[in-house]
Design a protein around this motif. Structure first.
Motif, mmCIF file in Angstrom:
data_model
loop_
_atom_site.group_PDB
_atom_site.id
_atom_site.type_symbol
_atom_site.label_atom_id
_atom_site.label_comp_id
_atom_site.label_asym_id
_atom_site.label_seq_id
_atom_site.Cartn_x
_atom_site.Cartn_y
_atom_site.Cartn_z
ATOM 1 N N ASP A 81 -15.075 33.144 62.217
ATOM 2 C CA ASP A 81 -13.367 32.661 63.196
ATOM 3 C C ASP A 81 -13.839 31.530 63.761
ATOM 4 O O ASP A 81 -14.925 31.512 64.573
ATOM 5 C CB ASP A 81 -12.761 33.795 63.950
ATOM 6 C CG ASP A 81 -12.595 35.860 62.727
ATOM 7 O OD1 ASP A 81 -12.327 35.726 63.346
ATOM 8 O OD2 ASP A 81 -12.239 34.856 61.276
ATOM 9 N N ALA A 82 -12.767 30.378 63.496
ATOM 10 C CA ALA A 82 -12.882 29.549 64.420
ATOM 11 C C ALA A 82 -11.364 28.863 64.937
ATOM 12 O O ALA A 82 -10.363 29.443 64.149
ATOM 13 C CB ALA A 82 -13.633 28.153 63.839
ATOM 14 N N VAL A 83 -11.080 28.530 65.975
ATOM 15 C CA VAL A 83 -9.887 28.487 66.510
ATOM 16 C C VAL A 83 -9.667 26.765 66.592
ATOM 17 O O VAL A 83 -11.152 26.306 67.545
ATOM 18 C CB VAL A 83 -9.663 28.930 67.981
ATOM 19 C CG1 VAL A 83 -8.329 28.598 68.275
ATOM 20 C CG2 VAL A 83 -8.979 30.134 67.426
ATOM 21 N N ILE A 84 -9.079 25.567 66.516
ATOM 22 C CA ILE A 84 -9.615 24.421 67.125
ATOM 23 C C ILE A 84 -8.063 23.996 67.050
ATOM 24 O O ILE A 84 -6.685 24.189 67.379
ATOM 25 C CB ILE A 84 -9.569 23.742 65.797
ATOM 26 C CG1 ILE A 84 -10.637 23.497 64.819
ATOM 27 C CG2 ILE A 84 -9.417 21.606 65.601
ATOM 28 C CD1 ILE A 84 -10.669 23.038 63.579
ATOM 29 N N ASN A 85 -7.931 23.698 68.542
ATOM 30 C CA ASN A 85 -6.424 23.179 70.042
ATOM 31 C C ASN A 85 -6.194 21.752 69.385
ATOM 32 O O ASN A 85 -7.129 20.799 69.014
ATOM 33 C CB ASN A 85 -7.043 23.315 70.758
ATOM 34 C CG ASN A 85 -7.011 24.698 70.681
ATOM 35 O OD1 ASN A 85 -6.113 25.913 70.442
ATOM 36 N ND2 ASN A 85 -8.328 24.957 71.880
ATOM 37 N N LEU A 138 -5.425 26.021 65.055
ATOM 38 C CA LEU A 138 -5.617 26.262 63.487
ATOM 39 C C LEU A 138 -6.586 27.155 63.758
ATOM 40 O O LEU A 138 -7.232 27.145 64.859
ATOM 41 C CB LEU A 138 -5.899 25.214 63.045
ATOM 42 C CG LEU A 138 -6.219 25.112 61.792
ATOM 43 C CD1 LEU A 138 -4.820 24.748 60.781
ATOM 44 C CD2 LEU A 138 -6.985 23.860 60.852
ATOM 45 N N TYR A 139 -6.301 28.258 63.136
ATOM 46 C CA TYR A 139 -7.066 29.564 63.093
ATOM 47 C C TYR A 139 -7.513 29.237 61.960
ATOM 48 O O TYR A 139 -6.509 30.168 60.544
ATOM 49 C CB TYR A 139 -6.041 30.416 63.284
ATOM 50 C CG TYR A 139 -5.183 30.463 64.627
ATOM 51 C CD1 TYR A 139 -3.745 30.209 64.542
ATOM 52 C CD2 TYR A 139 -6.244 30.656 66.082
ATOM 53 C CE1 TYR A 139 -3.308 30.081 65.619
ATOM 54 C CE2 TYR A 139 -5.526 30.438 66.978
ATOM 55 C CZ TYR A 139 -3.323 31.082 66.850
ATOM 56 O OH TYR A 139 -3.390 30.393 68.227
ATOM 57 N N LEU A 140 -9.125 30.127 61.913
ATOM 58 C CA LEU A 140 -9.553 30.254 60.377
ATOM 59 C C LEU A 140 -10.821 31.059 60.246
ATOM 60 O O LEU A 140 -11.852 31.278 61.332
ATOM 61 C CB LEU A 140 -10.582 28.866 60.308
ATOM 62 C CG LEU A 140 -10.721 27.349 60.893
ATOM 63 C CD1 LEU A 140 -11.260 26.068 60.874
ATOM 64 C CD2 LEU A 140 -8.998 26.177 58.911
ATOM 65 N N THR A 141 -10.221 32.011 59.482
ATOM 66 C CA THR A 141 -11.138 33.553 59.699
ATOM 67 C C THR A 141 -11.550 33.274 58.656
ATOM 68 O O THR A 141 -11.390 32.959 57.636
ATOM 69 C CB THR A 141 -9.555 34.369 59.857
ATOM 70 O OG1 THR A 141 -8.541 34.275 58.719
ATOM 71 C CG2 THR A 141 -8.489 34.238 61.450
ATOM 72 N N ALA A 142 -12.247 34.586 58.383
ATOM 73 C CA ALA A 142 -13.488 34.566 57.762
ATOM 74 C C ALA A 142 -14.029 33.233 57.021
ATOM 75 O O ALA A 142 -13.395 33.054 55.558
ATOM 76 C CB ALA A 142 -12.873 35.702 56.743
ATOM 77 N N SER A 143 -14.424 32.703 57.463
ATOM 78 C CA SER A 143 -14.514 30.711 57.296
ATOM 79 C C SER A 143 -15.316 30.955 55.951
ATOM 80 O O SER A 143 -16.522 32.047 55.741
ATOM 81 C CB SER A 143 -15.242 30.282 58.300
ATOM 82 O OG SER A 143 -16.379 31.207 58.770
ATOM 83 N N GLN A 144 -15.307 30.049 55.439
ATOM 84 C CA GLN A 144 -15.895 30.277 53.811
ATOM 85 C C GLN A 144 -16.998 28.302 54.295
ATOM 86 O O GLN A 144 -16.725 28.238 54.575
ATOM 87 C CB GLN A 144 -15.117 29.710 52.503
ATOM 88 C CG GLN A 144 -13.998 31.355 52.836
ATOM 89 C CD GLN A 144 -13.776 31.091 51.295
ATOM 90 O OE1 GLN A 144 -13.315 30.330 50.907
ATOM 91 N NE2 GLN A 144 -12.400 31.728 51.891
ATOM 92 N N LEU A 145 -17.813 28.886 52.998
ATOM 93 C CA LEU A 145 -18.605 27.311 52.985
ATOM 94 C C LEU A 145 -18.032 26.385 52.326
ATOM 95 O O LEU A 145 -17.975 25.079 53.509
ATOM 96 C CB LEU A 145 -19.989 27.350 51.960
ATOM 97 C CG LEU A 145 -20.833 28.340 52.357
ATOM 98 C CD1 LEU A 145 -21.660 28.421 51.278
ATOM 99 C CD2 LEU A 145 -21.498 28.654 53.489
ATOM 100 N N PRO A 195 -11.938 22.412 70.102
ATOM 101 C CA PRO A 195 -13.787 21.271 70.649
ATOM 102 C C PRO A 195 -13.776 20.024 69.719
ATOM 103 O O PRO A 195 -13.085 19.429 68.691
ATOM 104 C CB PRO A 195 -14.831 21.847 70.262
ATOM 105 C CG PRO A 195 -14.692 23.264 69.071
ATOM 106 C CD PRO A 195 -12.659 23.248 69.218
ATOM 107 N N GLN A 196 -14.541 19.371 69.645
ATOM 108 C CA GLN A 196 -15.275 17.697 69.075
ATOM 109 C C GLN A 196 -15.959 18.770 67.829
ATOM 110 O O GLN A 196 -15.031 17.957 66.439
ATOM 111 C CB GLN A 196 -16.145 17.073 70.059
ATOM 112 C CG GLN A 196 -15.308 16.855 70.966
ATOM 113 C CD GLN A 196 -16.287 15.495 71.613
ATOM 114 O OE1 GLN A 196 -16.887 15.137 71.930
ATOM 115 N NE2 GLN A 196 -15.525 14.335 71.651
ATOM 116 N N ALA A 197 -16.852 19.645 68.008
ATOM 117 C CA ALA A 197 -17.428 20.137 66.461
ATOM 118 C C ALA A 197 -17.633 21.466 67.000
ATOM 119 O O ALA A 197 -17.582 21.916 68.239
ATOM 120 C CB ALA A 197 -18.788 19.448 66.530
ATOM 121 N N VAL A 198 -18.248 22.261 65.746
ATOM 122 C CA VAL A 198 -17.656 23.786 65.954
ATOM 123 C C VAL A 198 -18.960 24.085 64.943
ATOM 124 O O VAL A 198 -19.131 23.758 64.098
ATOM 125 C CB VAL A 198 -16.277 24.620 66.118
ATOM 126 C CG1 VAL A 198 -16.853 25.864 65.161
ATOM 127 C CG2 VAL A 198 -15.205 24.168 66.694
#
Lengths: 114, 114
Positions: A17-21, A73-80, A7-10
Motif C-alpha cells: 500500500d501507499a499514501v500520497i499527500n 490518495l490511498y493506493l491499496t494492494a498496488s499493481q504493476l 513524498p517525492q518518490a515511492v
C-alpha cells in the motif's frame, strides 16, 4: 499557489500500500488526482469536492480535509500498472465569486516492482 | 470524440524563432489551459481561459502569448524562442471548475529549442 506533494518518490512491491499527500496554503474548492505514465498525458483518477463528494476511480480512494487544506490518495494492494507519476491539482479562487484555475503539484513518482 | 487535439506533436526550433502551438477541443468546454512540463518536474500553468475572449496569466507566462477567439481553439504563441522553453507542452480543457469536473488533456507537444 502550487500545492505541495509528499513524498517525492515511492518504491513498492506488488501488493503493498501507499499514501500520497497533497497540501495547499490556499482554501481549496476541490482536489483532483491524475496519473501520468512516462511519455503520455496525465489521466484523470478522481476529484474530491468540499462537502465530501468524490468522483472517480473504483480501486483508488482518497480523502479531503477541508480545514487542513489537505488531501491524501490511498493506493491499496498496488499493481504493476499503478506505476507512474501522480499529480494532485487544486482549484483555487482567482477573484471573489469568480473564475478558478487548476494548478498542479510537482508530482510523486510511484514505482511498483514485482 | 476527438477530445483535445494538439499539433504539432514534436518540433525543433532555433533560438529566436517563433511558433504557435495549436490546441483544439470538440467538447464545448469553457475552460482551457496551457501547461508546460520540464523533465522530472510537475505541470506549471502558463495561461488559461475561462471562455472565448477571456484569458489570464498562470504561474509562468513570460515568453508566451495566447488568444481565445472561439470556444474550440486556444493557441499558444512563442515569440523569440529560448533554450529555457524546451519542454513538453500540454493543453487541457474542462467544462467548468468548482463542481467536480475533470480536466481532459491533449497528448502534448514536445518542443526543443536549440
Amino acid at each position: 499557489q502550487q500545492p505541495v506533494q509528499s513524498p517525492q518518490a515511492v518504491i513498492l512491491r506488488e501488493g503493498e500500500d501507499a499514501v500520497i499527500n497533497c497540501s495547499s496554503s490556499k482554501a481549496l474548492y476541490s482536489v483532483h488526482w491524475y496519473r501520468q505514465k512516462h511519455g503520455e498525458a496525465p489521466v484523470f483518477l478522481m476529484i474530491l469536492l468540499k462537502g465530501g463528494e468524490q468522483k472517480g476511480h473504483d480501486k483508488i480512494s482518497a480523502s479531503f480535509n477541508e480545514k487542513k487544506q489537505q488531501s491524501s490518495l490511498y493506493l491499496t494492494a498496488s499493481q504493476l500498472s499503478y506505476s507512474g507519476t501522480y499529480f494532485c491539482g487544486t482549484e483555487i479562487a482567482v477573484t471573489q465569486g469568480g473564475s478558478e484555475k487548476l494548478v498542479f503539484g510537482k508530482g510523486t513518482k510511484l514505482t511498483v516492482n514485482p | 470524440n476527438a477530445g483535445v487535439t494538439q499539433t504539432p506533436k514534436f518540433r525543433i526550433l532555433k533560438i529566436g524563432q517563433s511558433m504557435t502551438l495549436q490546441c483544439t477541443q470538440d467538447m464545448n468546454h469553457n475552460y482551457m489551459y496551457w501547461y508546460r512540463q520540464d523533465p522530472g518536474m510537475g505541470l506549471k500553468l502558463i495561461y488559461y481561459s475561462v471562455g472565448a475572449g477571456i484569458t489570464d496569466k498562470g504561474e509562468v507566462p513570460n515568453g508566451y502569448n495566447v488568444s481565445r477567439s472561439t470556444t474550440e481553439d486556444f493557441p499558444l504563441r512563442l515569440e523569440l524562442a529560448a533554450p529555457s522553453q524546451t519542454s513538453v507542452y500540454f493543453c487541457a480543457s474542462s467544462p467548468t471548475t468548482g463542481d467536480g469536473t475533470e480536466a481532459f488533456f491533449g497528448q502534448g507537444t514536445r518542443l526543443t529549442v536549440v
